[in-house]
Design a protein around this motif. Structure first.
Motif, mmCIF file in Angstrom:
data_model
loop_
_atom_site.group_PDB
_atom_site.id
_atom_site.type_symbol
_atom_site.label_atom_id
_atom_site.label_comp_id
_atom_site.label_asym_id
_atom_site.label_seq_id
_atom_site.Cartn_x
_atom_site.Cartn_y
_atom_site.Cartn_z
ATOM 1 N N VAL A 293 0.816 -1.210 0.000
ATOM 2 C CA VAL A 293 0.000 0.000 0.000
ATOM 3 C C VAL A 293 0.856 1.268 0.000
ATOM 4 N N ASP A 294 2.021 1.233 0.626
ATOM 5 C CA ASP A 294 2.865 2.431 0.671
ATOM 6 C C ASP A 294 3.400 2.811 -0.707
ATOM 7 N N ARG A 300 -3.603 4.421 3.246
ATOM 8 C CA ARG A 300 -4.030 3.460 4.267
ATOM 9 C C ARG A 300 -5.442 3.781 4.741
#
Length: 333
Positions: A293-294, A300
């Motif tokens: 996700v980063d 997030r």
């Protein structure tokens, strides 16, 4: 003599503490330590062969003293029971078998059958530092002051650990979570607070506890075996290493104690061992969008509250999480 030398040499250079190897030291340093261990082992064997009665008697006395030390005075008085507080990070209710069968947790089931099972328990906030601070202080975040991830816990707050300490118990923490450090106030009341790095240094492989297995891991095993990839910038010790550290601490206790053991696993990113990936038909951890996700366009917050990922990615993450839970509960539940 050759067999005795080989046996003592093997014992001297191999220990169970080598399960959490530390690769900060170069191979030249490690090789030097192995040579030193070998010389010491051979010297000890030679002494046993040359002076068998003297060295044999000394070894028997040493073993006897260690046995008495570890067996006398270990039980706590009935009116001052010891407390073991185990916290498993980011654990879903439906992955604990008293409530659901997604993951089997027989130890927790036995504990629930003999003790108290809360059928309705809700966290004060789904954030680790703030909720742990509430455990320790019996206060909501609005009262204990932790509103953000980087806030410190004030020593002026009431603290259950300090209460145990003032009641004469030894207080120890094994906390494998980088957000819960002594520097941020979570060490108040603890005689000894071990963070993630200290768990590795004090209970894992170190300069004084070095093994042949470590050399194998560094030269061969790391290329053939499995090790969690460095996803998401997080380091987390595996649950087995934390359990080993907790058992060592428990074996050292001589009077009533309070021991807090905090498992970071199964925290994101989800990286179960290959066998558990296969058991739950999970995708490779490095390919799952939730783990990455980063590096994606999804924040997030969006992933939690307005998840727009394809269902296949979410299902893959759930299967990876199930494998993490299974791996953790093999040690805890």
């Amino acid at each position: 003599i050759t067999l005795a030398c080989t046996a003592v040499l093997a014992v001297s250079v191999y220990s169970l503490w080598g399960r959490a190897p530390d690769f900060r030291f170069g191979l030249d340093t490690l090789a030097g330590l192995y040579v030193g261990n070998a010389v010491g082992a051979i010297a000890l064997t030679a002494a046993i062969v040359r002076w068998p009665r003297a060295t044999g008697g000394a070894l028997v006395a040493l073993v006897g003293a260690a046995f008495l030390w570890t067996t006398l005075g270990r039980s706590a008085p009935a009116d001052r029971p010891s407390v073991l507080f185990v916290l498993v990070d980011t654990t879903r209710r439906d992955h604990v078998s008293p409530f659901h069968d997604l993951v089997q947790t027989p130890a927790i089931e036995r504990l629930a059958s003999r003790g108290v099972l809360f059928s309705d328990a809700v966290t004060v906030i789904p954030k680790t530092p703030q909720s742990v601070a509430s455990f320790l202080t019996a206060r909501y975040p609005t009262r204990h002051g932790l509103r953000g991830l980087y806030d410190d816990l004030s020593p002026a707050q009431p603290n259950v650990v300090r209460a145990f300490q003032e009641a004469g118990r030894t207080t120890t923490a094994l906390v494998n979570n980088p957000w819960l450090s002594a520097a941020r106030g979570f060490g108040h009341g603890f005689d000894r607070f071990y963070g993630t790095d200290e768990i590795r240094e004090d209970f894992g492989t170190s300069l004084s506890l070095v093994t042949w297995g470590l050399l194998y891991d560094e030269t061969v095993g790391r290329h053939l075996g499995w090790r969690p990839p460095p996803l998401g910038g997080h380091f987390k010790a595996r649950a087995a290493d934390l359990t080993d550290a907790a058992i060592q601490i428990l074996n050292r206790q001589r009077r009533p104690f309070f021991l807090y053991v905090h498992y970071f696993q199964p925290h994101w990113p989800y990286q179960p061992p290959p066998g558990l990936q296969q058991r739950y038909d999970a995708p490779p951890p490095e390919t799952n969008a939730v783990n990455q996700v980063d590096d994606s366009d999804v924040s997030r917050g969006q992933m939690i509250f307005a998840n727009s990922l394809p269902e296949a990615e979410n299902e893959g993450a759930r299967r990876l999480y199930r494998g993490e839970m299974d791996d953790t509960m093999a040690e805890v539940g």
